[in-house]
Design a protein around this motif. Structure first.
Motif, mmCIF file in Angstrom:
data_model
loop_
_atom_site.group_PDB
_atom_site.id
_atom_site.type_symbol
_atom_site.label_atom_id
_atom_site.label_comp_id
_atom_site.label_asym_id
_atom_site.label_seq_id
_atom_site.Cartn_x
_atom_site.Cartn_y
_atom_site.Cartn_z
ATOM 1 N N LYS A 17 -0.637 0.237 27.395
ATOM 2 C CA LYS A 17 -1.268 -0.997 27.859
ATOM 3 C C LYS A 17 -1.619 -1.940 26.705
ATOM 4 O O LYS A 17 -2.129 -3.040 26.932
ATOM 5 C CB LYS A 17 -2.519 -0.667 28.671
ATOM 6 N N GLU A 18 -1.326 -1.482 25.489
ATOM 7 C CA GLU A 18 -1.641 -2.306 24.322
ATOM 8 C C GLU A 18 -0.397 -2.746 23.544
ATOM 9 O O GLU A 18 -0.513 -3.465 22.559
ATOM 10 C CB GLU A 18 -2.571 -1.522 23.377
ATOM 11 N N ILE A 19 0.791 -2.300 23.978
ATOM 12 C CA ILE A 19 2.007 -2.586 23.220
ATOM 13 C C ILE A 19 3.122 -3.036 24.160
ATOM 14 O O ILE A 19 2.965 -3.038 25.382
ATOM 15 C CB ILE A 19 2.479 -1.341 22.434
ATOM 16 N N THR A 20 4.250 -3.406 23.569
ATOM 17 C CA THR A 20 5.453 -3.759 24.330
ATOM 18 C C THR A 20 6.502 -2.672 24.121
ATOM 19 O O THR A 20 6.838 -2.316 22.988
ATOM 20 C CB THR A 20 6.029 -5.099 23.873
ATOM 21 N N ILE A 21 7.010 -2.128 25.217
ATOM 22 C CA ILE A 21 7.990 -1.037 25.188
ATOM 23 C C ILE A 21 9.275 -1.523 25.860
ATOM 24 O O ILE A 21 9.235 -2.120 26.938
ATOM 25 C CB ILE A 21 7.460 0.206 25.921
ATOM 26 N N ALA A 22 10.408 -1.261 25.226
ATOM 27 C CA ALA A 22 11.712 -1.557 25.819
ATOM 28 C C ALA A 22 12.422 -0.244 26.108
ATOM 29 O O ALA A 22 12.569 0.602 25.218
ATOM 30 C CB ALA A 22 12.550 -2.421 24.884
ATOM 31 N N VAL A 23 12.830 -0.062 27.349
ATOM 32 C CA VAL A 23 13.553 1.136 27.769
ATOM 33 C C VAL A 23 15.030 0.779 27.896
ATOM 34 O O VAL A 23 15.382 -0.193 28.569
ATOM 35 C CB VAL A 23 13.025 1.667 29.120
ATOM 36 N N ILE A 24 15.882 1.558 27.237
ATOM 37 C CA ILE A 24 17.330 1.320 27.288
ATOM 38 C C ILE A 24 18.001 2.558 27.872
ATOM 39 O O ILE A 24 17.867 3.657 27.342
ATOM 40 C CB ILE A 24 17.900 1.026 25.887
ATOM 41 N N MET A 25 18.709 2.372 28.981
ATOM 42 C CA MET A 25 19.462 3.443 29.623
ATOM 43 C C MET A 25 20.945 3.087 29.559
ATOM 44 O O MET A 25 21.361 2.036 30.048
ATOM 45 C CB MET A 25 19.040 3.591 31.084
ATOM 46 N N LEU A 26 21.725 3.979 28.956
ATOM 47 C CA LEU A 26 23.165 3.749 28.830
ATOM 48 C C LEU A 26 23.906 4.881 29.522
ATOM 49 O O LEU A 26 23.866 6.035 29.072
ATOM 50 C CB LEU A 26 23.567 3.676 27.349
ATOM 51 N N GLY A 27 24.567 4.563 30.622
ATOM 52 C CA GLY A 27 25.274 5.579 31.385
ATOM 53 C C GLY A 27 26.764 5.345 31.413
ATOM 54 O O GLY A 27 27.317 4.561 30.642
ATOM 55 N N TYR A 28 27.430 6.034 32.327
ATOM 56 C CA TYR A 28 28.883 5.894 32.445
ATOM 57 C C TYR A 28 29.257 4.598 33.144
ATOM 58 O O TYR A 28 30.206 3.924 32.767
ATOM 59 C CB TYR A 28 29.462 7.077 33.230
ATOM 60 N N ARG A 29 28.485 4.245 34.156
ATOM 61 C CA ARG A 29 28.830 3.083 34.960
ATOM 62 C C ARG A 29 28.237 1.798 34.412
ATOM 63 O O ARG A 29 28.916 0.767 34.350
ATOM 64 C CB ARG A 29 28.346 3.316 36.396
ATOM 65 N N ASN A 30 26.970 1.821 34.030
ATOM 66 C CA ASN A 30 26.344 0.571 33.584
ATOM 67 C C ASN A 30 25.272 0.843 32.536
ATOM 68 O O ASN A 30 24.988 1.981 32.178
ATOM 69 C CB ASN A 30 25.748 -0.208 34.775
ATOM 70 N N SER A 31 24.691 -0.241 32.061
ATOM 71 C CA SER A 31 23.593 -0.201 31.091
ATOM 72 C C SER A 31 22.406 -0.939 31.672
ATOM 73 O O SER A 31 22.579 -1.945 32.372
ATOM 74 C CB SER A 31 24.011 -0.856 29.769
#
Length: 340
Positions: free
Chosen positions: A135-149
């Protein structure tokens, strides 16, 4: 002859339509990946087959209730209410391998892809490490799969941005097929992933289709060049897409990265994301728990990378901390860190 596992001979009937699912569909009906169709469309028969398989293996009665969780691409997340209505109707009366089931959907938890590793992937990786309050920071989640990102951006605990693009590993495989003759997806993928960026001629010998020695040598060289060119093009496209959709005006404090393709491109992704001067979390602890839980069932095929998001979602649904891990000393450690 013989008797297959329910999940390997799965077929369902709901309404007036029959669906073969998974191995049965691939082996007997020569199904292909429908990369252009919506995941929500295929999720109904897949979910019914999964529930039916569990019901048979656990000898559940024909009537029971269910709490279900699902991860959807960001660009399909808006369809979650429609999916809930459709899956509830289908579960109420369907047939799995000739067994009629009536399942009451008590609840549906739908999250965008990446939600599972955000919920349970922020685990302490080493002694003495501290996790900052989400709640105090910025988080970026990156998911890289077979079909899409997919990308999720969470600022001070609130999801503020999401994006999904057709930049999965399939993009590279399709390019390799364009540059070569008669190569099949299910043969290409394990060879390319096993060697990663260090793809030698010996590994490619199994891909050569010609029976003449001189032609096989030339074919191997052509395949090697095709893979190298396709990889370079794919990396450039993916990096450009990531840079376009990651916020440029907001300081990112932490990246959480997962998905099967992320490991194949770990070096390139690390080089790219270091430019943001943020911490990188590769969900190693989460994946280790998956491997400890399922052993060689996932380890032999590196499925822990692909299952991390679902595994995190499962423990979020249970509202419980992750299972304990053994340290090198053999002592059990327990982790109660949660991010929601």
């Amino acid at each position: 002859m013989g008797q297959a596992n329910p999940e390997d001979s799965a077929w369902v009937k709901f309404g007036e339509t029959y669906f073969a699912v998974g191995f049965l569909a691939k082996k007997n009906f020569h199904t292909v990946h429908c990369l252009e169709s919506l995941k929500v469309d295929s999720a109904i028969p897949q979910a019914l087959a999964l529930v039916g398989s569990v019901a048979l293996k656990k000898a559940l009665p024909t009537r029971f209730s269910l709490s279900l969780g699902i991860l959807l691409p960001w660009n399909e997340f808006r369809d979650r209410e429609k999916f809930e209505s459709q899956i509830a109707t289908a579960l109420a009366d369907y047939t799995f391998r000739g067994h009629r089931l009536s399942v009451q959907l008590e609840s549906l938890t739908a999250l965008p892809e990446g939600g599972g590793i955000f919920a349970r992937g922020r685990v302490l990786e080493r002694t003495g490490q501290k996790l900052r309050n989400p709640k105090e920071i910025t988080i970026a989640v990156i998911m890289l799969g077979y079909r899409n990102s997919s990308i999720l951006v969470i600022e001070k605990g609130e999801l503020t941005k999401g994006a999904t693009g057709d930049f999965g590993f399939a993009r590279m495989i399709e390019k390799v097929q364009t540059f070569t003759s008669g190569q099949k997806v299910n043969v290409l993928i394990p060879i390319i992933c096993q060697a990663r960026s260090r793809l030698g001629k010996r590994a490619l010998e199994t891909l050569a289709r010609s029976h003449r020695t001189e032609l096989r040598h030339k074919e191997v060289e052509e395949i090697a060049d095709a893979i190298a060119d396709a990889r370079a093009e794919y990396v450039a496209l993916l990096q450009n897409w990531l840079l376009q959709h990651l916020p440029s005006q907001t300081k990112i404090d932490e990246f959480i990265i997962s998905g099967g393709t992320s490991r194949y491109l770990k070096k390139e992704l690390t080089d790219l994301l270091r430019g943001f001067n943020a911490s990188l979390n590769w969900c190693v602890s989460l994946e280790e728990r998956i491997h400890n839980t399922f052993g060689d069932t996932v380890g032999n095929h590196s499925l822990e990378y692909r299952l991390a998001d679902v595994y995190g979602l499962f423990y979020k649904l249970l509202n419980r901390p992750l299972p304990r891990l053994r340290e090198t000393t053999g002592e059990l450690i327990d982790v109660h860190v949660r991010a929601s």
